[in-house]
Enzyme design. Structure first.
Site, short mmCIF file in Angstrom:
data_model
loop_
_atom_site.label_atom_id
_atom_site.label_comp_id
_atom_site.label_asym_id
_atom_site.label_seq_id
_atom_site.Cartn_x
_atom_site.Cartn_y
_atom_site.Cartn_z
CG HIS A 248 -2.13 0.96 0.90
ND1 HIS A 248 -1.80 2.35 1.11
CD2 HIS A 248 -3.25 0.90 1.19
CE1 HIS A 248 -2.89 2.86 1.49
NE2 HIS A 248 -3.88 2.07 1.06
NE ARG A 268 -3.15 7.87 -1.67
CZ ARG A 268 -3.43 6.79 -2.11
NH1 ARG A 268 -3.32 6.44 -3.38
NH2 ARG A 268 -3.48 5.60 -1.32
#
Ligand code: FAD
Length: 630
Positions: A248, A268
């Protein structure tokens, strides 16, 4: 030896989303079901899931449908996915989310009262149903509540809450037992007392989650030692796609004690951006050719997208995870990283403080408590962390059956669905879709049996002897499980990590062989009563076996694709797309063989434009496609 024994129709190993959804299905089919979990009931990775569950309900953008979700999933996995699994997943995910509501889930809502959906990397439309950034908690709470309600029904009917579904928590399974080729049960121990326990059952569903604890920097917690992967291998099942491990892009990097802890992609998705030490939004420099048409090439367009997604392209911070993780890795390597070896994730300058606190409450709390950083005022320092394994038990897509009769697998422990890279949010939906299918598959299998397989007492004795090995090390040499674990994690991180090289992976395999040899001499002190050293010694065998699968398959795949990036073979090769690497146990080690991918059904292929297929398919395959006039 007298061993506690329980008889069931189905044993589900694992009480995360996949295990619980499977158990609901087997119990609903009238089968007596045991749910066994290594940690406390409710403490699984599923509960840690933050961002949401992907399902094309089209609540926020009505253009979304299962075909778009299917396309995104195949693109995210770079077309290596088992397309039938990706199809079932995309088609059935919305039903599974609505079903959760009937079990009592309370998702965040849109202004007009529908389930809200948020943006995530690689998903064309806002698709992740969520509860702030604590979605997994709501999912587990709801599934547990459903199980309790089924137990209440059973109490009303039989006078016993546990008549048809019983949870055995803090109980670790160490072996699967077989009668000839078929599964006949599982053997394990109670973590607290160390007492052994036997489950006699004609079907076992593996739902044990991931393997992250084999790597040093990881978002995974202590349970994730690849037990289900190893149990399946030892029982004769096969694993596929083991070279694909997801790093990740955003784990915490500082302070060292929390390195690896996840920073959800929702940051995000909700507007957060990545910057390097020069303040540059560097993701614009890393949009790969295959994704160029779909991602904005200027900050202005990227920023407009949040309010007007129909007329602008997505920000590159929302590229699939493998792309973002590699970009961060490269920025740090080239000297543009943060003080502690990460980059900056900035949401503070992008959203008002109250919005951040409302939409990302766990992140706000996590950074305040663990790093003394206020994310409404400062940037977070983030870097890649080992997060998820795409590889797992090779299963038949519709029923989740493995090659071993009576053995099923669902959730993270199963392979195929996500191909070479999983899109965020596609795990929670995978758990529900394939958890349910595994339950139905196991129920159908058990109901079709003419005789119940039996357990041989010599197999049980052998399992007990193996479990106790660390109290009786071979020839008196002594190895410490904690030291061995730490060496394994370091080797996997350094040599089979985010960027790989042939030479280093060969070195990793040598180290793994050496560690396997030394693991014969693992020694723990004391007795079997709550003894974490002993637990780790048992888990280590699984980690070593599974790590060998990862390293061997990664060495064999001489290309870069999704979660597998090779410095010495940096490009994606169309010829490799058709090949799956299949791991099976051979003697004490692992054998990896190539297997051809089944060609995609024509009506699904038709969902892609030929120009797109050209990026992934070989010339031969394309001419076949054209021959079929697609
Ligand atoms: P898990 O939920 O991992 O459960 C495994 C179970 O197996 C546990 O009960 C464990 O105790 C048990 N077990 C393991 N070994 C044994 C054994 N030997 N004997 C008995 N029991 C055993 N995915 C998304 O889609 N969206 C997200 O927002 C998201 N956020 C995430 C955030 C974090 C921090 C993490 C770590 C993961 C996240 N994921 C997310 C991924 C997702 O949560 C997991 O992939 C998923 O929950 C796995 O579910 P599972 O049911 O397969 O297994």
């Amino acid at each position: 030896m007298e061993i506690e024994r329980h008889e069931y129709d189905v044993v589900v190993i694992g009480a995360g989303g996949a295990g619980l959804r499977a158990a609901i299905e087997t119990r609903s089919a009238g089968l007596r079901t045991a749910v066994v979990c290594k940690s406390l009931f409710g403490k699984a990775h599923t509960v840690m899931a933050e961002g949401g569950i992907a399902a094309s309900m089209g609540n926020v953008n009505s253009r979304d449908d299962w075909q778009v979700h299917f396309r995104d999933t195949m693109r995210g996995g770079k077309f290596l996915n088992n397309w039938r699994m990706a199809e079932l997943h995309a088609r059935e995910a919305p039903q599974r989310v609505w079903e959760l509501e009937t079990y009592g889930a309370l998702f965040d809502r849109t202004p007009d009262g529908r389930i809200s959906q948020r943006n995530f990397g690689g998903h064309e439309y806002p698709r992740l149903a969520h509860v702030g950034d604590r979605t997994g908690l709501e999912l587990i709470r709801t599934l547990q509540q459903k199980i309790v309600s089924l137990q209440q029904e059973d109490h009303a009917e039989f006078g016993d809450y546990e008549a048809r579904i019983k949870v055995f928590q803090e109980c670790t399974v160490t072996e699967l037992l077989k009668d000839g080729p078929a599964v006949s049960g599982a053997f394990g121990y109670w973590r607290e007392s160390g007492r052994y326990v036997l489950f006699d059952a004609p079907a076992v569903i593996l739902a044990t989650g991931g393997i992250g604890k084999s790597f040093k920097v990881t978002s995974n917690s202590w349970e994730y030692t690849g037990d289900g992967h190893a149990l399946a291998l030892r029982a004769g099942a096969s694993l596929i796609n083991m070279e694909f491990v997801q790093f990740h892009p955003t784990g915490m990097v500082w302070p060292p004690s929390v390195k690896g802890i996840l920073v959800t992609e929702s940051v995000r998705g909700d507007g957060g951006v990545l910057r390097n030490s020069e303040g540059r939004r560097f993701m614009f420099d890393y949009i790969p050719e295959v994704f160029k048409d779909n991602y904005a090439d200027s900050e202005a367009e990227a920023d407009r997208w949040y309010d007007d997604p129909d007329n602008n392209r997505r920000p590159p911070e929302l590229l699939p995870r493998d792309e973002v993780a590699r970009a961060i890795n490269n920025e740090v390597k080239e000297g543009r990283g943060s003080e502690h070896g990460g980059v900056f994730l900035d949401v503070a300058t992008r959203l008002p403080a109250e919005t951040i606190i409302k939409r990302l409450p766990s992140m706000h709390h996590q950074f305040k408590e663990l790093a003394d950083v206020d994310i409404t005022a400062e940037s977070m320092e983030v870097g890649p962390t080992c997060h998820y394994v795409m590889g797992g038990v090779e299963v038949e897509p519709d029923t989740a059956a493995s090659r071993v009769p009576g053995l099923f697998a669902a959730g993270e422990v199963a392979g195929g669905m996500h191909g070479s890279n999983r899109l965020g949010g596609n795990s929670l939906s995978d758990l529900l879709v394939f958890g349910r299918r595994a339950g139905a598959g196991a129920a159908g299998y058990v109901q079709g049996l003419s005789a119940r397989p039996s357990i041989s007492s010599s197999d049980v004795d052998a399992a007990a002897v193996r479990a106790a090995d660390p109290f009786n090390p071979v020839d008196g040499r002594s190895e410490n499980p904690y030291a061995l674990h730490s060496e394994l994690q370091q080797a996997m991180n350094d040599l089979v990590g985010i960027i790989r090289r042939g030479e280093e992976m060969r070195e990793a395999l040598d180290r793994l062989r050496e560690l396997v040899g030394r693991a014969e001499h693992l020694e723990v002190e004391g007795n079997r009563q709550f003894n974490p050293g002993w637990h780790l010694a048992i888990d280590l065998r699984n980690m070593l076996l599974v790590s060998e699968c990862v390293a061997r398959a990664a060495l064999m795949r001489t290309e870069s694709r999704g979660g597998h990036t090779r410095d010495d073979h940096p490009t994606m090769e169309a010829g490799w797309r058709r090949k799956l690497l299949v791991c099976q146990q051979s003697g004490n080690g692992v054998e990896v063989t190539e297997q051809q991918q089944v060609p995609m059904r024509p009506d699904l292929l038709e969902l892609f434009k030929p120009e797109e297929l050209r990026k992934y398919y070989t010339e031969d395959e394309l001419s076949d496609v054209h021959a079929k006039e697609l």
